[in-house]
Design a protein around this motif. Structure first.
Motif, mmCIF file in Angstrom:
data_model
loop_
_atom_site.group_PDB
_atom_site.id
_atom_site.type_symbol
_atom_site.label_atom_id
_atom_site.label_comp_id
_atom_site.label_asym_id
_atom_site.label_seq_id
_atom_site.Cartn_x
_atom_site.Cartn_y
_atom_site.Cartn_z
ATOM 1 N N ARG A 40 39.201 -25.330 -33.666
ATOM 2 C CA ARG A 40 38.523 -25.182 -34.978
ATOM 3 C C ARG A 40 39.224 -24.479 -35.800
ATOM 4 N NH1 ARG A 40 36.857 -21.424 -37.448
ATOM 5 N NH2 ARG A 40 37.239 -19.728 -35.812
ATOM 6 N N ALA A 41 39.920 -23.309 -35.450
ATOM 7 C CA ALA A 41 40.833 -22.519 -36.735
ATOM 8 C C ALA A 41 41.967 -23.224 -36.879
ATOM 9 C CB ALA A 41 41.192 -21.300 -36.079
ATOM 10 N N SER A 42 42.384 -24.205 -36.170
ATOM 11 C CA SER A 42 43.647 -24.940 -36.585
ATOM 12 C C SER A 42 43.496 -26.410 -37.352
ATOM 13 C CB SER A 42 44.766 -25.312 -35.598
ATOM 14 O OG SER A 42 44.247 -25.665 -34.562
ATOM 15 N N GLY A 43 42.106 -26.664 -37.249
ATOM 16 C CA GLY A 43 41.617 -28.141 -37.804
ATOM 17 C C GLY A 43 41.885 -29.257 -36.752
ATOM 18 N N LYS A 44 41.968 -28.773 -35.504
ATOM 19 C CA LYS A 44 42.217 -29.709 -34.469
ATOM 20 C C LYS A 44 41.051 -30.316 -33.822
ATOM 21 C CE LYS A 44 47.214 -28.688 -34.227
ATOM 22 N NZ LYS A 44 47.945 -29.980 -34.692
ATOM 23 N N SER A 45 40.980 -31.565 -33.326
ATOM 24 C CA SER A 45 39.951 -31.906 -32.210
ATOM 25 C C SER A 45 40.197 -31.644 -31.031
ATOM 26 C CB SER A 45 39.615 -33.302 -32.537
ATOM 27 O OG SER A 45 40.848 -34.120 -32.309
#
Length: 423
Positions: free
Chosen positions: A10-15
């Motif tokens: 979530r914090a790194s914008g990844k799924s």
């Protein structure tokens, strides 16, 4: 994904993330204190001299500052550091600043939960190795060095390698004479002080569900002594209610997937656990209290982020009520809010009647700085987290780590004592 992988995704914008992935993660909260703060200020000064713009922080509202290691000020240098830190907070508009002696203050890893500063699912970093403590709220919480904290303050993000996760499962409720401190000492004794190196230590099972939030904080606190990157317990309704009682009504349960994978699973039966001590000079050098050396103690210390939460003081009070200590005994609540609660509920009177010295919230004795350091050849039983040579004072002193119950029982007898053996 397990909970840490979900938080970092979530914090790194990844799924999706997997162990050993390197991610650039947005940070939700950051903490500095009177030891790490001056170091961070030096980094800012060096950057400024190189022409880097350090005039603004990424988000002052997500930064908070604690004065805890050298308060009350131990000498001139620590007093000057407090002034530096106070000036820093004013110049950068940091409002969440807990100034010593003016309202709520205390140990940084206690303020994080007492003040509901960190929420489940947050990425929380701090300039202290025991930032791991706050993982008990269901956050990814870890300590960083001065340069990394300075980078976060300016940019609001930092890189992480996604750690592998070891899962520690506790079956059943802990017996009345066993505390969370005994469990984490048992775990460290099993895996060693390097057993968690750059790994997540996650705690779960029916025994963890039964535990209070404060007990879970003890577990996550000492993952640092196993070398872990972080410790964590998935948030549940207890955490939500705990934070709500402290004014944070926006907390929500954040959990990993049911089919999450773990590198290793360790299983413990609560009914088989005994009160333990960690003998000098390592937290992994454990012994069952009833089998520990019968040494004459000079001091019992009940304090620190590990062992001076309200629950810890309650446990000590049950042992000390109606009894008198035989050795020098010091109890320092971990924050003013805990101090006030202990005063209102009569715990401080129990301590004073038992002959205990009660002091202000501070990290001083735990880190061997002031407010109760050990002299040469002194032997102490302590609720703190480290017992390396010189940790609590003189390099030729000795510290035995224990739960608050064992520390209190030992204070009564003057020797390392199982609470069940008090007459």
């Amino acid at each position: 994904m397990n909970i840490v992988e979900k938080i970092l995704a979530r914090a790194s914008g990844k799924s999706q993330v997997t162990p050993d992935d390197v991610v650039f993660a947005n940070v939700d909260k950051v903490m500095v204190h009177d030891v790490s703060g001056p170091g961070v200020i030096k980094v800012f000064d060096k950057l400024k001299n190189k022409g880097v713009d350090v005039s603004k922080l990424w988000d002052p509202s997500k930064v908070w500052v604690a004065e805890d290691h050298f308060v009350p000020s131990a000498e001139k240098v620590s007093a000057e550091n407090i002034v530096k830190l106070s000036n820093f907070t004013k110049s950068y508009g940091i409002e969440k600043h807990f100034k010593y002696g003016m309202g709520q203050y205390g140990i940084c890893h206690t303020l994080s939960h007492e003040e509901a500063l960190v929420m489940p699912g947050d990425v929380y970093v701090g300039g202290d190795s025991h930032t791991n403590t706050t993982g008990a709220l269901g956050a990814f919480a870890c300590g960083l060095g001065h340069t990394d904290v300075a980078y976060v303050l300016l940019n609001g993000k930092i890189w992480f390698k996604v750690p592998e996760t070891d899962y520690f499962k506790l079956n059943g409720k802990l017996p009345d004479h066993v505390m969370a401190k005994d469990l984490i000492l048992k775990i460290i004794g099993d895996i060693g002080t390097d057993g968690g190196n750059y790994r997540t230590m996650q705690f779960g099972g029916s025994g963890i569900d039964e535990m209070s939030v404060e007990s879970r904080l003890t577990l996550c606190n000492m993952t640092t002594e196993a070398g872990a990157k972080n410790g964590i317990v998935e948030a549940d309704q207890k955490v939500v209610d705990y934070l709500a009682s402290r004014g944070a009504t926006n907390a929500h349960v954040f959990r990993g997937d049911d089919d999450a994978q773990y590198a290793n699973v360790y299983e413990y039966e609560a009914s088989k656990l005994e009160p333990l001590v960690a003998k000098p000079f390592s937290p992994e050098n454990i012994a069952v209290v009833r089998e520990a050396p019968s040494v004459e103690l000079d001091k019992s210390y009940i304090g620190s982020c590990t062992g001076a939460k309200y629950e810890d003081l309650e446990a000590a009070a049950k042992i000390l009520k109606g009894r008198t200590v035989k050795i020098r005994t010091e109890i320092l609540p971990a924050s003013i809010s805990i101090y006030k609660r202990a005063m209102e509920n009569g715990l401080l009177s129990i301590f004073l009647d038992a002959g205990v010295t009660v002091g202000p919230p501070t990290c001083g004795a735990c880190c061997g700085a002031h407010m109760g350091v050990l002299a040469k050849n002194e032997i102490c039983i302590s609720t703190t987290n480290r017992n390396f040579p010189g940790r609590m004072g003189h390099v030729e002193s000795e510290t035995y780590l224990s739960s608050p119950m064992v520390a209190a029982a030992s204070a009564v007898t003057g020797k390392i004592t199982d609470p069940r053996d008090l007459q």
